[in-house]
Design a protein around this motif. Structure first.
Motif, mmCIF file in Angstrom:
data_model
loop_
_atom_site.group_PDB
_atom_site.id
_atom_site.type_symbol
_atom_site.label_atom_id
_atom_site.label_comp_id
_atom_site.label_asym_id
_atom_site.label_seq_id
_atom_site.Cartn_x
_atom_site.Cartn_y
_atom_site.Cartn_z
ATOM 1 N N VAL A 197 0.848 -1.196 0.000
ATOM 2 C CA VAL A 197 0.000 0.000 0.000
ATOM 3 C C VAL A 197 0.883 1.246 0.000
ATOM 4 O O VAL A 197 1.975 1.243 0.573
ATOM 5 N N PRO A 198 0.449 2.323 -0.622
ATOM 6 C CA PRO A 198 1.216 3.566 -0.581
ATOM 7 C C PRO A 198 1.185 4.183 0.821
ATOM 8 O O PRO A 198 0.157 4.135 1.514
ATOM 9 N N PHE A 199 2.292 4.759 1.226
ATOM 10 C CA PHE A 199 2.363 5.504 2.477
ATOM 11 C C PHE A 199 1.417 6.700 2.400
ATOM 12 O O PHE A 199 1.216 7.291 1.346
ATOM 13 N N ASN A 200 0.812 7.029 3.524
ATOM 14 C CA ASN A 200 -0.117 8.168 3.648
ATOM 15 C C ASN A 200 -1.432 7.951 2.900
ATOM 16 O O ASN A 200 -2.199 8.905 2.723
ATOM 17 N N ASP A 201 -1.729 6.736 2.475
ATOM 18 C CA ASP A 201 -2.972 6.443 1.750
ATOM 19 C C ASP A 201 -3.829 5.505 2.597
ATOM 20 O O ASP A 201 -3.684 4.275 2.536
ATOM 21 N N LEU A 202 -4.721 6.076 3.393
ATOM 22 C CA LEU A 202 -5.550 5.268 4.301
ATOM 23 C C LEU A 202 -6.564 4.434 3.546
ATOM 24 O O LEU A 202 -6.886 3.311 3.956
ATOM 25 N N GLY A 203 -7.079 4.957 2.449
ATOM 26 C CA GLY A 203 -8.042 4.184 1.663
ATOM 27 C C GLY A 203 -7.429 2.910 1.122
ATOM 28 O O GLY A 203 -8.048 1.837 1.176
ATOM 29 N N ALA A 204 -6.204 3.003 0.622
ATOM 30 C CA ALA A 204 -5.529 1.813 0.098
ATOM 31 C C ALA A 204 -5.263 0.812 1.212
ATOM 32 O O ALA A 204 -5.391 -0.408 1.016
ATOM 33 N N LEU A 205 -4.889 1.306 2.392
ATOM 34 C CA LEU A 205 -4.651 0.401 3.515
ATOM 35 C C LEU A 205 -5.944 -0.304 3.914
ATOM 36 O O LEU A 205 -5.959 -1.527 4.137
ATOM 37 N N GLU A 206 -7.032 0.431 3.994
ATOM 38 C CA GLU A 206 -8.306 -0.175 4.379
ATOM 39 C C GLU A 206 -8.713 -1.254 3.386
ATOM 40 O O GLU A 206 -9.185 -2.332 3.773
ATOM 41 N N ARG A 207 -8.522 -1.000 2.100
ATOM 42 C CA ARG A 207 -8.866 -1.997 1.082
ATOM 43 C C ARG A 207 -7.979 -3.233 1.197
ATOM 44 O O ARG A 207 -8.455 -4.371 1.044
ATOM 45 N N ALA A 208 -6.695 -3.036 1.471
ATOM 46 C CA ALA A 208 -5.789 -4.175 1.598
ATOM 47 C C ALA A 208 -6.154 -5.042 2.788
ATOM 48 O O ALA A 208 -6.128 -6.278 2.712
ATOM 49 N N LEU A 209 -6.503 -4.412 3.905
ATOM 50 C CA LEU A 209 -6.838 -5.177 5.112
ATOM 51 C C LEU A 209 -8.200 -5.832 5.014
ATOM 52 O O LEU A 209 -8.472 -6.813 5.726
ATOM 53 N N ALA A 210 -9.051 -5.300 4.159
ATOM 54 C CA ALA A 210 -10.406 -5.840 4.039
ATOM 55 C C ALA A 210 -10.434 -7.274 3.519
ATOM 56 O O ALA A 210 -11.426 -7.995 3.708
ATOM 57 N N HIS A 211 -9.354 -7.726 2.899
ATOM 58 C CA HIS A 211 -9.294 -9.108 2.416
ATOM 59 C C HIS A 211 -9.290 -10.112 3.573
ATOM 60 O O HIS A 211 -9.595 -11.293 3.367
ATOM 61 N N GLY A 212 -8.905 -9.674 4.762
ATOM 62 C CA GLY A 212 -8.913 -10.558 5.921
ATOM 63 C C GLY A 212 -7.791 -11.561 5.972
ATOM 64 O O GLY A 212 -7.841 -12.500 6.777
ATOM 65 N N ASP A 213 -6.756 -11.389 5.140
ATOM 66 C CA ASP A 213 -5.681 -12.374 5.094
ATOM 67 C C ASP A 213 -4.322 -11.798 5.510
ATOM 68 O O ASP A 213 -3.295 -12.450 5.360
ATOM 69 N N VAL A 214 -4.306 -10.567 6.043
ATOM 70 C CA VAL A 214 -3.055 -9.914 6.399
ATOM 71 C C VAL A 214 -2.751 -10.129 7.881
ATOM 72 O O VAL A 214 -3.488 -9.656 8.752
ATOM 73 N N ALA A 215 -1.683 -10.829 8.145
ATOM 74 C CA ALA A 215 -1.286 -11.107 9.525
ATOM 75 C C ALA A 215 -0.718 -9.872 10.208
ATOM 76 O O ALA A 215 -0.993 -9.614 11.384
ATOM 77 N N ALA A 216 0.124 -9.111 9.480
ATOM 78 C CA ALA A 216 0.792 -7.959 10.085
ATOM 79 C C ALA A 216 1.050 -6.898 9.037
ATOM 80 O O ALA A 216 1.315 -7.208 7.866
ATOM 81 N N LEU A 217 0.963 -5.661 9.472
ATOM 82 C CA LEU A 217 1.455 -4.532 8.700
ATOM 83 C C LEU A 217 2.803 -4.146 9.287
ATOM 84 O O LEU A 217 2.895 -3.764 10.460
ATOM 85 N N THR A 243 -5.821 -1.177 11.618
ATOM 86 C CA THR A 243 -5.232 -2.487 11.885
ATOM 87 C C THR A 243 -5.953 -3.188 13.028
ATOM 88 O O THR A 243 -6.131 -4.414 12.990
ATOM 89 N N ARG A 244 -6.365 -2.443 14.028
ATOM 90 C CA ARG A 244 -7.124 -3.066 15.124
ATOM 91 C C ARG A 244 -8.462 -3.606 14.624
ATOM 92 O O ARG A 244 -8.862 -4.722 14.983
ATOM 93 N N GLU A 245 -9.142 -2.817 13.835
ATOM 94 C CA GLU A 245 -10.438 -3.256 13.320
ATOM 95 C C GLU A 245 -10.295 -4.511 12.466
ATOM 96 O O GLU A 245 -11.183 -5.379 12.468
#
Length: 449
Positions: A197-217, A243-245
């Motif tokens: 995900v790009p730094f400073n891009d919260l939308g991209a981070l939210e989309r990446a985490l929405a897959h439910g398969d990311v153990a850690a950022l 990340t908590r959500e």
């Protein structure tokens, strides 16, 4: 605004000066080509300015001297490995004493508990373990994260750098995750292991985490290895919320951002990560790193860490946590990287940034200077907000000239960046000398000298 023909001519002139001034380094470089791959102990050592690398003989405080008898102000400091300054007498004494009494036994030394407590005090994480390098520490915590969450992937920032960890050598090509340019022999397709995900891009981070398969950022709180890219206001708070959500663990790599203070950005900015990694600086030059975990994660990890087959669990190494490294870390953290040390280094970094900014303003250049604690860096563009923009702004020809110009006048900047790092051993005269040399380089480039 830069005449490229003038730039090439000036660079060629500086190359001739460099070769003439360093005959002994040239001889040693030629000799090394006979036995060392790429002619150097590590391949990135070939990326210094000049036709061949300098060979140094002594480094102390904020200076070093080379085999041709020339002395330099060191604004690189081992790319943070010597953030404390070189050859601290107290650390040297501790290393010598430990070497006389045994370097490694596979048993904890009397320094171990002190080091753990000091790291807990500085960073706030409840439990700590040692590693040989930040690369190892990052590799270990990602393994822990997959074990604890049962998830297969990790997430990193576009154009990040966390050492030679396979999962982190990934960038974005449009929407695709691909190996970072220059990454040799990836063991698997990084798209299978990593979301980027790009730094400073919260939308991209939210989309990446929405897959439910990311153990850690895994992230730096401010990008440093593609130049200094600072977080926008509120960004890191939202990263923690997202990340908590998503029940994704947040790992902060403070190896370079320790320049922000005794507990890095984690303490200075009151961050609340699940795990923290800190590397090079804590050993005063001796290879050492550490990683900390929250109390909750430590409790969950204790059973497997005490299991009979932990020695083949992919975590550790026979020399990890050896007595020499622990002695060096204890003494380093006792006499360096403290509030009083940063109280000297921060104003010097700010003065350096102000000096560079003054030259930029004087010549009406569209350049910029950025500071993070004891570290500062200039850009040949306005400040980028993410790693891709930072990578796109790199001007290798101009950067090589600026570095070589400075080196030929007794100033070493960090390779791969236009960065200066300050320790308590630097002085205002070092800053002023850089401002003078930087101004001369810019004036020569613009034909105003």
């Amino acid at each position: 605004m830069i005449d490229r023909d003038r730039l090439h001519d000036l660079h060629a002139e500086e190359e001739r000066r460099f070769v003439a001034d360093h005959p002994r380094s040239a001889e040693l470089a030629e000799e090394a080509r006979g036995s060392l791959l790429a002619g150097v102990p590590m391949p990135w050592m070939s990326r210094w300015p000049g036709a061949f690398p300098l060979f140094f003989v002594e480094a102390s405080g904020a200076r070093f001297s080379d085999v041709d008898g020339r002395e330099y102000v060191d604004l690189c400091l081992g790319d943070t490995g010597a953030m404390t300054g070189h050859a601290l007498p107290e650390v040297t004494e501790a290393i010598c004493e430990r070497a006389r009494t045994g370097i490694t036994t596979m048993l904890p030394s009397t320094d171990a508990a002190w080091v753990g407590e000091e790291l807990r005090r500085r960073f706030g994480l409840a439990r700590w373990q040692m590693a040989m390098s930040a690369t190892d520490a990052n590799r270990f915590v990602l393994r822990f994260a997959r074990h604890l969450t049962g998830r297969p992937k990790v997430a990193v920032m576009d154009w990040c750098y966390h050492g030679t960890v396979d999962e982190t050598l990934a960038v974005l090509d449009g929407d695709r995750v691909v190996p970072r340019p220059g990454a040799l022999g990836p063991q698997v397709d990084v798209a299978l292991t990593t979301r980027v995900v790009p730094f400073n891009d919260l939308g991209a981070l939210e989309r990446a985490l929405a897959h439910g398969d990311v153990a850690a950022l895994l992230m730096e709180p401010a990008l440093t290895n593609i130049g200094i890219v600072l977080p926008e206001p509120g960004y890191l708070d939202e990263v923690r919320r997202l990340t908590r959500e998503a029940r994704t663990l947040l790992v902060i790599d403070e190896t370079h951002t320790l320049c922000a203070g005794p507990g890095g950005c984690t303490r200075a900015w009151r961050l609340d990560p699940d795990m923290v990694v800190v590397g090079k600086p804590i050993g005063g030059g001796v290879p050492a790193a550490a990683y900390g975990l929250s109390a909750e994660l430590a409790e969950r990890l204790t059973p497997p860490m005490l299991s009979h087959d932990i020695d083949v669990a992919g975590v550790g190494g026979t020399l990890t946590g050896n007595a020499l490294a622990l002695a060096a870390v204890r003494r380093t953290l006792s006499v360096a990287l403290r509030e009083e040390d940063f109280a000297v280094a921060f104003p010097l970094a700010q003065a350096w940034a102000d000096g560079v900014a003054g030259v930029i303003e004087e010549h009406a250049l569209p350049w910029h200077v950025q500071r993070l604690g004891a570290r500062a860096e200039y850009w040949f563009c306005p400040p980028p907000r993410d790693g891709a923009a930072a990578a796109a702004a790199i001007d290798e020809e101009l950067e090589a000239f600026m570095h070589l110009w400075a080196l030929n006048r007794g100033i070493l900047l960090t390779p791969f960046h236009n960065m200066a790092l300050f320790s308590p051993h630097h002085s205002r005269s070092d800053v002023d000398r850089h401002t003078e040399v930087f101004g001369q380089a810019v004036a020569a480039l613009l034909g105003r000298s």
